[in-house]
Design a protein around this motif. Structure first.
Motif, short mmCIF file in Angstrom:
data_model
loop_
_atom_site.label_atom_id
_atom_site.label_comp_id
_atom_site.label_asym_id
_atom_site.label_seq_id
_atom_site.Cartn_x
_atom_site.Cartn_y
_atom_site.Cartn_z
N CYS A 292 0.87 -1.17 0.00
CA CYS A 292 0.00 0.00 0.00
C CYS A 292 0.91 1.22 0.00
CB CYS A 292 -0.90 0.00 1.23
SG CYS A 292 -1.87 1.52 1.39
N ARG A 293 0.95 1.90 -1.10
CA ARG A 293 1.84 3.06 -1.19
C ARG A 293 1.38 4.22 -0.32
NH1 ARG A 293 2.39 0.37 -5.99
NH2 ARG A 293 4.54 0.12 -6.70
N CYS A 294 0.10 4.21 0.08
CA CYS A 294 -0.43 5.27 0.94
C CYS A 294 -0.12 5.02 2.41
CB CYS A 294 -1.93 5.41 0.75
SG CYS A 294 -2.42 5.84 -0.93
N GLY A 295 0.24 3.81 2.75
CA GLY A 295 0.60 3.50 4.13
C GLY A 295 -0.58 3.25 5.05
N ALA A 296 -1.64 2.64 4.55
CA ALA A 296 -2.83 2.38 5.37
C ALA A 296 -2.71 1.08 6.16
CB ALA A 296 -4.07 2.34 4.48
N TYR A 297 -1.50 0.59 6.35
CA TYR A 297 -1.28 -0.71 6.98
C TYR A 297 -1.97 -0.90 8.34
CZ TYR A 297 2.11 -1.39 3.26
OH TYR A 297 2.71 -1.51 2.04
N PRO A 298 -1.89 0.05 9.28
CA PRO A 298 -2.56 -0.17 10.57
C PRO A 298 -4.07 -0.40 10.39
CG PRO A 298 -1.05 1.67 10.75
CD PRO A 298 -1.13 1.31 9.28
#
Length: 163
Positions: free
Chosen positions: A138-144
């Motif tokens: 996820c290039r936006c960083g929505a991992y959490p």
């Protein structure tokens, strides 16, 4: 010499007869020939997971899979996850509830991987979820938010199975 061939693909429970070059990837067959644009073309090298679909219930990278390899085998795309009456899959609902996407480009692949992660029994801990979802970028960083959505969906599906 022509390399085109008539293929019968079973996608989302429906048979689709397509005339394809034998070198056509499953990703391109789905997007360009079967009119199923939900599966995304990210890196086209099998490194980002945006093109994840299920073949025989197992997640595969459709950019690295030739369409001829899946002939006669059931393929499920993001479009095939919701029920026949239009009810979204628990993972789709959890992604919305937990805002587990930003731009949304990776979301179909993330959801397909999350469904498989849960089905495979790898959603017991946040660490397991991160490990078994690590092939999806996820290039936006929505991992959490993605981890929270997978954890929530796994809980919902466990409760549904108990009913």
């Amino acid at each position: 010499m022509s390399t085109a061939r008539q293929l019968s693909l079973e996608v989302n429970g429906k048979s689709r007869d397509l005339q394809l070059d034998i070198r056509t990837t499953l990703l391109d067959a789905l997007r360009e020939h079967a009119d199923l644009p939900g599966t995304k073309k990210g890196c086209d090298h099998g490194q980002c997971g945006a093109c994840t679909v299920h073949v025989d219930g197992q997640r595969v990278l459709s950019c690295l899979t030739l369409a001829v390899q899946v002939e006669g085998r059931p393929v499920t795309t993001i479009e095939g996850l919701q029920s026949a009456d239009g009810v979204m899959h628990a993972v789709q609902t959890a992604f919305i509830d937990h805002d587990a996407f930003q731009c949304g480009y990776c979301t179909p692949g993330q959801i397909m991987s999350a469904v498989a992660c849960i089905r495979e029994g790898h959603a017991g801990t946040d660490e397991d979820i991160r490990e078994y979802m690590s092939g999806n970028i996820c290039r936006c960083g929505a991992y959490p938010h993605i981890v929270a959505a997978v954890r929530d969906a796994a809980s919902r599906l466990k409760k549904e199975a108990a009913l």
